[in-house]
Enzyme design. Sequence first.
Site: not given
Length: 208
Positions: A13, A88, A122, A155, A166
């Site tokens: 996204k 969300r 990531r 992160r 998540r």
Amino acid sequence: MRIILLGLPGAGKGTQAKILAEELNIPHISTGDILRQASEDRTPLGLKAKEYMDKGHLVPDDLIIDLIKERIKREDCKKGFLFDGFPRTIPQAEALEKISNIDKVINLKVEDEVAIERLSGRRTCKGCGALYHIIYLPPKRERICDRCGGELIIREDDKKEAILKRLEVYREETQPLIKYYRKKGLLIIIDGGRSKEEVTKNLLGSVR
Ligand code: AMP
């Protein structure tokens, strides 16, 4: 054009939203980015949000709704916007409905395994927020951003335990939005498992 981009964490996204918003000349509004900035700036909102974010939990709806209400009042949103990571939950979608119309909702669809692989590799630039992946999009110099020279970090919520949390939160809280927007006739599904370029092309094709 007012667009919502839905999809699992790791669906792409953030990467796609940046490109799409630029192409369409509308602001890219990522609640995750806004909250990370607030947390870095140590504002009251940021400090509160960080506790939830680091664990992979959602930040309470009322905080997010207030944040969005303020953001879409700004001048740049007159021509539209692209929401990435908002809404969300169903209460967030209902609150949004009271303050704005939405033209399109895109579900960027990927398998869980793809999302996990992307998130765990990531790296994010501490300076400018640019995204990298240790295998698919490595920086030229290790741990250094190609764009601004900033430090690349993992992160807190891209660590294994938070990733799994998540995905679970997504399934419970966010997935119901797919049905919600399908019923309203706004939903478009795009395969997020393809190459970055293909996904961009398909996304642009779906909104133009
Ligand atoms: P993201 O960058 O979109 O993956 O968001 C990172 C984190 O910010 C999430 O795991 C949540 O803790 C928080 N967050 C971002 N957007 C929302 C939202 N719309 N509602 C609740 N929490 C959010």
